[in-house]
Design an enzyme around this catalytic site. Sequence first.
Site, PDB file in Angstrom:
ATOM      1  N   SER A 134      43.849  56.816  67.097  1.00  0.00           N
ATOM      2  CA  SER A 134      44.833  55.736  67.127  1.00  0.00           C
ATOM      3  C   SER A 134      44.325  54.621  68.049  1.00  0.00           C
ATOM      4  O   SER A 134      43.246  54.082  67.826  1.00  0.00           O
ATOM      5  CB  SER A 134      46.186  56.292  67.562  1.00  0.00           C
ATOM      6  OG  SER A 134      47.211  55.380  67.296  1.00  0.00           O
ATOM      7  N   ASP A 137      50.102  56.800  56.537  1.00  0.00           N
ATOM      8  CA  ASP A 137      50.203  56.405  57.940  1.00  0.00           C
ATOM      9  C   ASP A 137      50.945  55.077  58.064  1.00  0.00           C
ATOM     10  O   ASP A 137      50.491  54.052  57.546  1.00  0.00           O
ATOM     11  CB  ASP A 137      48.798  56.288  58.536  1.00  0.00           C
ATOM     12  CG  ASP A 137      48.799  56.236  60.055  1.00  0.00           C
ATOM     13  OD1 ASP A 137      49.816  55.831  60.637  1.00  0.00           O
ATOM     14  OD2 ASP A 137      47.779  56.602  60.658  1.00  0.00           O
ATOM     15  N   HIS A 184      50.453  59.574  60.246  1.00  0.00           N
ATOM     16  CA  HIS A 184      49.676  59.266  61.445  1.00  0.00           C
ATOM     17  C   HIS A 184      49.269  60.511  62.218  1.00  0.00           C
ATOM     18  O   HIS A 184      48.189  60.571  62.803  1.00  0.00           O
ATOM     19  CB  HIS A 184      50.498  58.339  62.356  1.00  0.00           C
ATOM     20  CG  HIS A 184      49.719  57.743  63.473  1.00  0.00           C
ATOM     21  ND1 HIS A 184      48.680  56.857  63.275  1.00  0.00           N
ATOM     22  CD2 HIS A 184      49.826  57.882  64.816  1.00  0.00           C
ATOM     23  CE1 HIS A 184      48.187  56.483  64.443  1.00  0.00           C
ATOM     24  NE2 HIS A 184      48.860  57.097  65.396  1.00  0.00           N
TER      25      HIS A 184
END
Length: 681
Positions: free
Chosen positions: A531, A616, A651
């Site tokens: 991320s 995501d 995610h």
Amino acid sequence: MKAQPSASPIDRFHRPDDPDWHWLENRDDASVNDFLEAANAESSAWFAPLESEVEALYQGHLARRELAVTGLPAPLDHYTYWSETAADADYPRWWRHPLDAPSKRECFLDFEARATSLDFLEVGDMALSPNEAWLAWTEDTSGDEMFTLYLKSLPDGEPQLLLEGIGPELCWAEDDRTLLFTRYDDIQRPESIWRLDTAAPEQEAQLILREDDPEFWLGIGKTRSRNWLVLESASKDTSECYLLPAQLPDSTPQCFRAREAGVEYAIEHRPGHFYVLNNREAPHFRLDVCPENDRDTWQPLIAHRDDQTLEGIDAFGWGLVITERDHDKAQVYLRVLELDTQHSIQRDERLPLPEEPCSLALGDTPHFNERRLLLREESFTLPIRWLSHDLDTGERKLLKEQPVHGSLRPSQLMCRRVWAEAHDGERVPVSIVARADRLGQAPMPTLLYGYGAYGEVLDPWFSVARLELLERGIAFAVAHVRGGGDRGEPWYLAGKLEHKENSFRDFLAARDRLVEMGLSEADRVVAYGASAGGLLVGASLNLDPEAFCAAVLDVPFVDVLRTMENPDLPLTIAEYTEWGNPGDPAVRQRLKDYSPLDNLQAQPYPSVFLQGSWHDARVPYWEPAKLYARLRELDSARGPIILRTDMGAGHGGASGRFKAWRDNARQDAYVLWALGLAEQA
């Protein structure tokens, strides 16, 4: 292992009129799916010689872990609750028994059964009504973080689907019928809070609060005293709270204190008083107290300190538990304050730590007058354990410890905290863990992990999966870079907005320090970031492409400028206070100067393994996909560039634990290959 053949997805899907591969952002274009599936096939072919290694890592992980898991029992007012996950199950079953009848156990929710026909299942929140007669929960079945609300009577009522497309959070009022939840706007921001009468679910939910400023998100909670519902509206640097009497949820919300730009505050409650953790004229936060009927008169309880950050407060009938962080040691502490009715401090002590550095947190302690605190401890060498701490006797009782099997025992590990000197002279903490018989004896192949954003801390955590790498002679290191909160609020502020480059320089300084000290082998360091940590690693590779022999970028935020210029994406506007608003030309240039995709050039990049997820909602699949395509076209890397996109996840990756563990084994096989330690077919 050979590089990819020339007949690659890059050759097949290249569009001369779109050199930046922006066409990948159109998920409705069938070619996008075809491209990702072609990259997945190429990835599978590349990993084929490593499948025996992947299987060995996976089986080794399973052998080290207790597969049949029973959660820590949690007694509430009427029942004790716990979860059980069978040895072959991905998801838990939830059980309870009456407080006075442990033999009368009953299963009230079976997520393993609910997941039978699903490719993905993520539970957002579970909420029991105060009388423990009803259970509400939210589920995401695709990975896009859009949740469905269910309600059932306990123990064996039929689940009722109440609402779809809402946020994950739930909170019951104290009337045993009113349920609070959040709804999203068009960019998936929790922009409104609603109440639903579960006794009349056919009636429409009623709006309680709406937040019109797109930089602010709404959240819901309840004080441990169970007197107040707290509705919080917060951006990255400003907050505002509203209160509802928990017994009267139909009341109009009362603003506790109007927002002030740059001022964050959180409130807790003991009958007669509110406690306000805030940073008004106190950048490291202070704690004030005010009468319940005079919320404008704040009196100091804990003053601002230069060497510590106040991170959280938990109120009990007898006083407060304070979470605070020492800047110099980069260590979190829990502090117990017992207060009399006049708020004079009768007791002020820090709870002991099992070792330093470590993680220490207050566990779920729902009862307001409880004097036995539930604590959660772990470190890089200490498996997770839960203890009770008796405030009256000081007795500490071990309640549960994560079991670890296999030949490498936690006692055979060693952790060291070293300090790197950054480009500007700042001291950056770096943690490194390895087998005790190897650490410091000779330079070791190393996996270096970093994040460095949003003030998130990387306090030490134990990992069963990590043991597979450690046993094979690899060291695991964490760079606690600026932008995270590891050294308190100043550390966060020194790595955001115009100071963001400090994060990247710190990461490279951490790598160099490990090498200089002879702990890590110069040409055998793999970088890992997920991320916002993917931004950290991606930017570091652009600055020094030869610092690492390989890199893993998991759902990486690498298209920073283009993402921040698109206010229609879920996180963009709310992130302006973290990264900056590119509507300002100076900010736009700053973002462009470090955005990984905007700074690629024909350099000797290491091999890179990129991972994305189709659903995501935080970092779209196209960010790793575009980085993969652009790196491959440059054709200057020292090793293969690989992309794997999970077409059924969001995610956080796979939801079932076995698939997640297998994905982790594949990732670790890549790390072993990059360090020259993999067994290949």
